[in-house]
Design an enzyme around this catalytic site. Structure first.
Site: not given
Length: 763
Positions: A370, A477, A513, A612, A635-636, A646, A683
């Protein structure tokens, strides 16, 4: 027979040495312990430690037992001199039965080592850097055996950690009067930007682990005391939220509402009150409840949920602080303050005046915290996951924070300070310039339009995204709502949330998604334990095994889209066409039932698959017959391609979207998608990097989706290039053999086009 660690209990000897060294009062004592204990354990004539003096670029004899004591601090060798230098150069052990016969042997008369023939030297290495050499010598001509060599290597590895710590806290000064060496600490970039400022170390307000067990004498009085502390902390959090009201979006400010709810008498407070009623005093009941929650969350593999443990621990400490001493005294902050701590609370962002806070540095944490979410929204640079940082010793020190690379630099020299000062000024001017052209279309110089989409979840800012020219949502997400809840959200709850998203961007498309949990993202109310969660029961695998959850979510998406018709559904972690076929059958079933049974007029949404998982790369032609579009989760995909976590600071440096193999794969996906006449977008972090966006443009990706903060920079880069330039750059880059070569080409390209100012600092 010579007594060696192979006949002694090697592990027992090692354990004792490590224990003594780790509790030594200073570095000199630690080195003395090593040479004394190693010489005795190996029954050798000499044990010595040579350390690298970075200022002189020489190995200096720092401690010895067996050579002349007067040579300590005097005798030294360059890396190109002697057997010690040879060990450091080769970065491997050198084991000789007659050292004077070796061509690299150099006699140092001040040491008195002419009597010794056997030589075993092992390098002391920390993070790929030779810090010194540990040596044992013997008069007798013999080679040390494998057990002895292994023992000395193990001791050197332990000593490396001690030396690294000594260097970090400033006690490793080999030459008298030597200035503190400039050091770089590698962490995780959690919020972009750079800053130079003085460290202000924030220690926890109270220690939950030090609260003793104690029965209370008056249960009612303890309850009153606890409820008063609870109210005081709620009031503090509410005040911080109000301070930040004009600096963050409503969604981000809602985080403070979530904290207040956690502190509610019916939530965390109710559990504590229950334990007080059972006879525990307030402090002990609070510590027990908070530590139980933290222990559960810290076991969870998913980084987002692990970060919630830090939130609960911080709230517990704040309440305990009121119970112990009526709360903390107000702190004073100077200009350009860099807050440093093991963990920092989001509430600190409201306590420090905006004009004084330059950046945040934490030992723990990740970009999912956060604190990181709020800092990004407020434009505050952050570096997290600095596991080696001696944060407690940094109070008042001048530091450089690089939120682009994820680095913190201590004792920066004058040249580096000037470079970062210039970059910070350029970055400020750049932000103002980008704001001025935020509303302009994203079109290349030769007229090619490139839609930029938004990645969002918990902290979406619709107004700013649209002002920056976002043409829709490329990745919504949905799992964030499930993670924040204490049960599976109902269909109506999901409808309301999805409707807000779809309405805010209508008529622009919103790609939602389906639930991507399981494996490394277990829910608090649906725990999943696996030995290898990243390769386990997650994404589409989980939802297909639970069609009741999948159908409820799909129905909620479809209901929310009525009259808007801008919904696109995306299936995560697809590895086979069968998964797509099963998911599409369920989606069609939900769509038909809503139309026929409830009379809803809902357009049939487009359905896409995420690329991914490496297996999906080679199934694009088959997928093209079953989906309407593809979306690459870079990313994945990069993480799976390189086998790098990562969020793990020890290997995060190996993670790069610019790895040649990753770029080759991304180019193949784009080419195969075009050949199958299948729309493809991407993305992830690579799409949000200006240079990466230019490469993806050259590959032919039709849409780029990224976080809000990246939109202005990517747009500026694309507006300054042509398609042919992007393709020429791609052709050069795809011939590269290493990540460094790729980055070099990109730096030159961006500089030649006058786009170097869009990249991070050049130091």
């Amino acid at each position: 027979m010579i007594d060696t660690p192979t006949t002694l209990n090697m592990l027992d000897v090692l354990r004792k040495i490590v224990q003594e060294v780790s509790t030594a009062r200073d570095l000199h004592t630690a080195l003395s312990i090593v040479v004394r204990r190693v010489r005795k354990a190996m029954n050798t004539d000499v044990c010595s430690v040579y350390l690298m003096d970075s200022r002189q670029e020489r190995y200096v004899l720092m401690n010895t037992l067996g050579l002349n004591a007067a040579a300590v601090g005097v005798a030294s060798l360059a890396p190109s001199e002697g057997l010690v230098g040879y060990v450091g150069q080769r970065e491997e052990p050198i084991n000789l039965d007659d050292a004077p016969l070796h061509p690299r042997f150099r006699y140092l008369p001040e040491t008195g080592e002419e009597r010794y023939h056997s030589f075993l030297g092992v390098p002391i290495i920390h993070q790929r850097r030779a810090m010194g050499v540990l040596v044992v010598q013997q008069i007798e001509r013999r080679k040390f055996d494998e057990g002895e060599e292994a023992f000395l290597v193990t001791i050197a590895a332990q000593l490396a950690a001690v030396l690294a710590h000594a260097q970090l806290i400033g006690s490793l000064k080999i030459t008298p009067g030597q200035h503190q060496e400039m050091l770089r600490f590698e962490g995780l970039p959690a919020s972009p930007g750079a800053a130079i400022g003085k460290a202000r170390v924030i220690m926890p307000p109270a220690d939950l682990d030090s609260v003793p067990d104690r029965e209370c004498e008056d249960i009612d009085e303890e309850k009153v005391i606890f409820l008063a502390a609870l109210k005081a902390v709620r009031d503090d959090i509410r005040a911080v939220g109000l301070k930040l009201a004009n600096r963050v979006s409503a969604q981000e400010q809602a985080l403070f509402d979530a904290y207040i709810q956690m502190l509610d008498e019916d939530s965390l407070g109710a559990e504590v009150l229950k334990h007080i009623e059972e006879g525990q005093w307030a402090q002990g009941a609070l510590a027990f409840v908070v530590k139980r929650h933290v222990k559960y969350l810290e076991k969870v593999e998913d980084s987002y949920l692990r970060e919630r443990a830090a939130d609960i621990r911080d709230l517990g400490r704040r309440v305990l602080s009121y119970l112990q001493a009526g709360g903390e005294a107000p702190r004073e902050y100077e200009d350009n303050t860099l807050l440093v701590g093991e963990e920092l609370s989001p509430a600190l962002l409201g306590e420090v005046p905006k004009e004084k806070l330059a950046g945040l540095i934490t030992v723990k944490g990740s970009s999912n915290s956060h604190l990181a979410i709020l800092a990004r929204a407020m434009g505050i640079p952050v570096v997290m996951g600095l596991t080696d940082l001696p944060f407690a010793q940094l109070e008042g020190q001048l530091l450089v924070l690089d939120g682009y690379r994820g680095q913190v630099i201590t004792h920066p020299d004058e040249l580096l300070r000037r470079q970062y000062e210039e970059f910070i000024e350029e970055d400020r001017a750049l932000s103002e310039a980008l704001e001025a052209e935020a509303g302009l279309p994203c079109i290349t110089r030769d007229g090619h339009r490139v839609p930029l989409l938004l990645n969002t979840g918990l902290a979406a800012d619709h107004a700013r995204a649209l002002a920056y020219g976002a043409e829709g949502v490329g990745l919504y997400r949905t799992e964030v709502q499930f993670m924040m809840a204490d049960r599976f959200p109902s269909e109506l709850e999901q409808v309301n949330l999805y409707r807000q998203q779809l309405s805010a961007f209508a008529p622009r498309e919103v790609i939602m998604r389906t639930l991507d949990i399981g494996g490394d993202k277990p829910l608090p109310y649906f725990p999943i334990e696996e030995d290898n969660p990243c390769l386990g029961w997650r994404g589409i695998r989980f939802t297909l095994d639970h069609p009741e959850i999948f159908l409820t979510q799909v129905r909620a998406m479809l209901r929310a889209s009525e009259g808007l018709d801008n919904l696109r559904i995306l299936l995560p972690m697809i590895s086979s066409v069968r998964e797509v076929e099963e998911a599409r059958a369920l989606i069609r079933r939900a769509w038909v039932e809503l139309r026929q049974n409830e009379g809803l007029r809902i357009a049939k949404p487009l359905v896409g698959a995420m690329i991914e998982v490496p297996a999906a790369i080679f199934q694009i032609r088959a997928l093209s017959e079953r989906v309407d579009y593809l979306s690459v989760g870079s990313n994945d995909l990069t993480q799976y391609m390189l086998a790098v976590d990562r969020d793990n600071p020890r290997v995060a440096r190996l993670y790069s979207g610019y790895h040649p193999s990753v770029l080759q794969v991304l180019a193949k996906i784009a080419a195969d998608s075009h050949a199958a006449r299948l729309p493809v977008s991407i993305c992830g972090e690579l799409a949000g990097d200006p240079a990466g966006a230019v490469l993806l443009l050259g590959m032919g990706y039709q849409n780029l989706s990224m976080n809000l903060a990246s939109l202005p920079r990517v747009k500026a880069a694309i507006r300054r290039v042509t398609i042919s330039q992007a393709r020429e750059l791609l052709a050069r880059v795809l011939k590269c053999a290493s990540t460094d070569q790729v980055v070099g080409h990109l730096s030159v390209f961006m500089g030649e086009l006058g786009l170097g100012w869009l990249s991070g600092p050049k130091s």
